[in-house]
Design a protein around this motif. Sequence first.
Motif, PDB file in Angstrom:
ATOM      1  N   ALA A 230       0.856  -1.186   0.000  1.00 48.91           N
ATOM      2  CA  ALA A 230       0.000   0.000   0.000  1.00 48.91           C
ATOM      3  C   ALA A 230       0.890   1.234   0.000  1.00 48.91           C
ATOM      4  N   SER A 231       0.377   2.307  -0.566  1.00 50.46           N
ATOM      5  CA  SER A 231       1.169   3.537  -0.664  1.00 50.46           C
ATOM      6  C   SER A 231       1.333   4.233   0.671  1.00 50.46           C
ATOM      7  N   ASP A 232       0.393   4.011   1.596  1.00 46.84           N
ATOM      8  CA  ASP A 232       0.391   4.779   2.838  1.00 46.84           C
ATOM      9  C   ASP A 232      -0.374   3.997   3.906  1.00 46.84           C
ATOM     10  N   ARG A 233       0.221   3.939   5.093  1.00 50.73           N
ATOM     11  CA  ARG A 233      -0.443   3.277   6.232  1.00 50.73           C
ATOM     12  C   ARG A 233      -0.398   4.191   7.448  1.00 50.73           C
ATOM     13  N   PHE A 234      -0.466   5.498   7.215  1.00 50.43           N
ATOM     14  CA  PHE A 234      -0.187   6.458   8.281  1.00 50.43           C
ATOM     15  C   PHE A 234      -1.179   6.360   9.435  1.00 50.43           C
ATOM     16  N   TYR A 235      -2.470   6.332   9.126  1.00 52.96           N
ATOM     17  CA  TYR A 235      -3.484   6.325  10.184  1.00 52.96           C
ATOM     18  C   TYR A 235      -3.999   4.932  10.528  1.00 52.96           C
ATOM     19  N   SER A 236      -4.010   4.027   9.569  1.00 54.99           N
ATOM     20  CA  SER A 236      -4.573   2.705   9.818  1.00 54.99           C
ATOM     21  C   SER A 236      -4.082   1.742   8.736  1.00 54.99           C
ATOM     22  N   PRO A 237      -4.042   0.448   9.040  1.00 50.95           N
ATOM     23  CA  PRO A 237      -3.493  -0.528   8.086  1.00 50.95           C
ATOM     24  C   PRO A 237      -4.425  -0.810   6.919  1.00 50.95           C
ATOM     25  N   ALA A 238      -3.836  -1.041   5.763  1.00 46.74           N
ATOM     26  CA  ALA A 238      -4.622  -1.347   4.565  1.00 46.74           C
ATOM     27  C   ALA A 238      -5.378  -2.666   4.710  1.00 46.74           C
ATOM     28  N   THR A 239      -4.877  -3.574   5.532  1.00 46.45           N
ATOM     29  CA  THR A 239      -5.551  -4.864   5.733  1.00 46.45           C
ATOM     30  C   THR A 239      -6.955  -4.689   6.304  1.00 46.45           C
ATOM     31  N   ASN A 240      -7.213  -3.580   6.973  1.00 45.86           N
ATOM     32  CA  ASN A 240      -8.566  -3.330   7.477  1.00 45.86           C
ATOM     33  C   ASN A 240      -9.619  -3.406   6.376  1.00 45.86           C
ATOM     34  N   THR A 241      -9.230  -3.095   5.149  1.00 44.48           N
ATOM     35  CA  THR A 241     -10.211  -3.030   4.059  1.00 44.48           C
ATOM     36  C   THR A 241     -10.765  -4.390   3.668  1.00 44.48           C
ATOM     37  N   ILE A 242     -10.111  -5.479   4.116  1.00 45.12           N
ATOM     38  CA  ILE A 242     -10.620  -6.814   3.769  1.00 45.12           C
ATOM     39  C   ILE A 242     -10.979  -7.614   5.019  1.00 45.12           C
ATOM     40  N   GLN A 243     -11.162  -6.913   6.149  1.00 48.36           N
ATOM     41  CA  GLN A 243     -11.631  -7.561   7.371  1.00 48.36           C
ATOM     42  C   GLN A 243     -13.110  -7.932   7.231  1.00 48.36           C
ATOM     43  N   PRO A 244     -13.574  -8.886   8.049  1.00 51.15           N
ATOM     44  CA  PRO A 244     -15.005  -9.246   7.990  1.00 51.15           C
ATOM     45  C   PRO A 244     -15.906  -8.102   8.431  1.00 51.15           C
ATOM     46  N   GLY A 245     -17.124  -8.120   7.925  1.00 51.28           N
ATOM     47  CA  GLY A 245     -18.146  -7.168   8.368  1.00 51.28           C
ATOM     48  C   GLY A 245     -17.893  -5.744   7.899  1.00 51.28           C
ATOM     49  N   ARG A 246     -18.825  -4.885   8.230  1.00 49.91           N
ATOM     50  CA  ARG A 246     -18.670  -3.466   7.916  1.00 49.91           C
ATOM     51  C   ARG A 246     -17.859  -2.788   8.998  1.00 49.91           C
ATOM     52  N   SER A 247     -17.214  -1.709   8.632  1.00 44.88           N
ATOM     53  CA  SER A 247     -16.475  -0.900   9.602  1.00 44.88           C
ATOM     54  C   SER A 247     -17.446  -0.292  10.610  1.00 44.88           C
ATOM     55  N   HIS A 248     -17.005  -0.187  11.874  1.00 47.35           N
ATOM     56  CA  HIS A 248     -17.842   0.375  12.929  1.00 47.35           C
ATOM     57  C   HIS A 248     -17.315   1.707  13.466  1.00 47.35           C
ATOM     58  N   LYS A 249     -16.163   2.132  12.994  1.00 41.86           N
ATOM     59  CA  LYS A 249     -15.616   3.431  13.387  1.00 41.86           C
ATOM     60  C   LYS A 249     -14.534   3.808  12.389  1.00 41.86           C
ATOM     61  N   MET A 250     -14.089   5.051  12.450  1.00 42.66           N
ATOM     62  CA  MET A 250     -13.224   5.566  11.403  1.00 42.66           C
ATOM     63  C   MET A 250     -11.915   4.796  11.285  1.00 42.66           C
ATOM     64  N   ASP A 251     -11.294   4.434  12.410  1.00 41.48           N
ATOM     65  CA  ASP A 251      -9.989   3.775  12.317  1.00 41.48           C
ATOM     66  C   ASP A 251     -10.096   2.277  12.061  1.00 41.48           C
ATOM     67  N   ASP A 252     -11.320   1.796  11.780  1.00 43.32           N
ATOM     68  CA  ASP A 252     -11.513   0.404  11.394  1.00 43.32           C
ATOM     69  C   ASP A 252     -11.420   0.245   9.882  1.00 43.32           C
ATOM     70  N   GLY A 253     -11.135   1.333   9.180  1.00 44.54           N
ATOM     71  CA  GLY A 253     -10.913   1.292   7.739  1.00 44.54           C
ATOM     72  C   GLY A 253      -9.478   1.655   7.424  1.00 44.54           C
ATOM     73  N   TRP A 254      -9.242   2.152   6.217  1.00 42.40           N
ATOM     74  CA  TRP A 254      -7.903   2.571   5.779  1.00 42.40           C
ATOM     75  C   TRP A 254      -7.962   4.055   5.468  1.00 42.40           C
ATOM     76  N   GLU A 255      -7.105   4.821   6.132  1.00 47.35           N
ATOM     77  CA  GLU A 255      -7.035   6.265   5.910  1.00 47.35           C
ATOM     78  C   GLU A 255      -5.584   6.686   5.746  1.00 47.35           C
ATOM     79  N   THR A 256      -5.317   7.487   4.736  1.00 44.20           N
ATOM     80  CA  THR A 256      -3.953   7.952   4.461  1.00 44.20           C
ATOM     81  C   THR A 256      -3.755   9.368   4.996  1.00 44.20           C
TER      82      THR A 256
END
Length: 371
Positions: A230-256
């Motif tokens: 991934a180009s950037d993992r500053f705020y959260s890991p890119a692997t979050n994008t393929i975790q089960p279920g929907r995200s429940h808060k902002m840092d449960d996704g991927w943010e650059t």
Amino acid sequence: MTATAHFTGDANPYGGGDPYADYRTADLPFNHLVDLADRRLGAGVIAANDEFFAERENLLKPEPAHFDPERFGHKGKIMDGWETRRRRGASASQPHPVDEDHDWALIRLGAPGIVRGLVVDTAHFRGNHPQAVSVEAVSLPGSPSPEELLAPDVKWTTLVPRTAVGGHAANGFTVDTERRFTHLRLNQHPDGGVARLRVYGEVAPDPGWLTALGTFDVVALENGGRVEDASDRFYSPATNTIQPGRSHKMDDGWETRRRRDRGNDWIHYHLVEEADIRAVEIDTAYLKGNAAGWARLTAHDAETGAWTGFLPRTRLQPDTNHRFVLPEAVRADQVRIDIFPDGGISRLRLFGSLTERGAARLAARHAELGG
């Protein structure tokens, strides 16, 4: 097996201030891999012989262990980990435990897989950590009970032989056993406390299950997908994008981080195997003022080596799940998402089915791993 961050002995008593100031840790070569014992994947501690001071379920909490020096209960100090009572010998003439005495916990992995590394974390257990630990693994089909796992005919494989560990430390171990496992047994010799267990490796899904599903998410972590880069993992890991279920808060996704150039951010994925993709979801849940503005998808063809766009640069809305039915199936073994110019997404879903070649390779690998 090699200890990659080897610590022994007690840590100093807590003296106030930041409890992690004297925590012993080191860079580990495997902690970029998925934690197979992640609760989000369905992992659980299904049994333990003793949890008198602190319950076994604490072992798999996703966050670092917390220490509250003022927190006591009717049994004594309340610890954020798994802690057993002090072992005793058989009699006044033999007051010490014998060499074989130990405590144990059974862990069901959230996703079966190949274990590449383990961390037995004794954070905040300074003089009450185990003298040594060992870890064993087994692969059993279905959902075996603790009694079935502990049956005398079940053959366990040693991943970590009995090894001295340190208190208040991230005790790391590399593993080179090329086998697929479903359950672990963590042993403490003779007793004590462990704050967290992390089991880093590669998901090895059951091809029979995926074949029965037919159409499924071919990039999902639980199905064997993974992030290559991934180009950037500053705020959260890119692997979050393929975790089960929907995200429940902002840092449960991927943010650059915010870009100050004219480039863009991206994630490169490997699918579970070669597949025909028929539908896509790009979710920006909980990313409201920081969602990606646009997204583009390209696919890698394993046979030709070519990368071809299959979703052109498309406008994304904040906090929204975007669904796209593709006009025709896209064959791929790798996919890249580019976001413009920066920001984030919470989840990417790629729905499709394995190609005949992909299914054959997955089945061969499953057999090779003893599945």
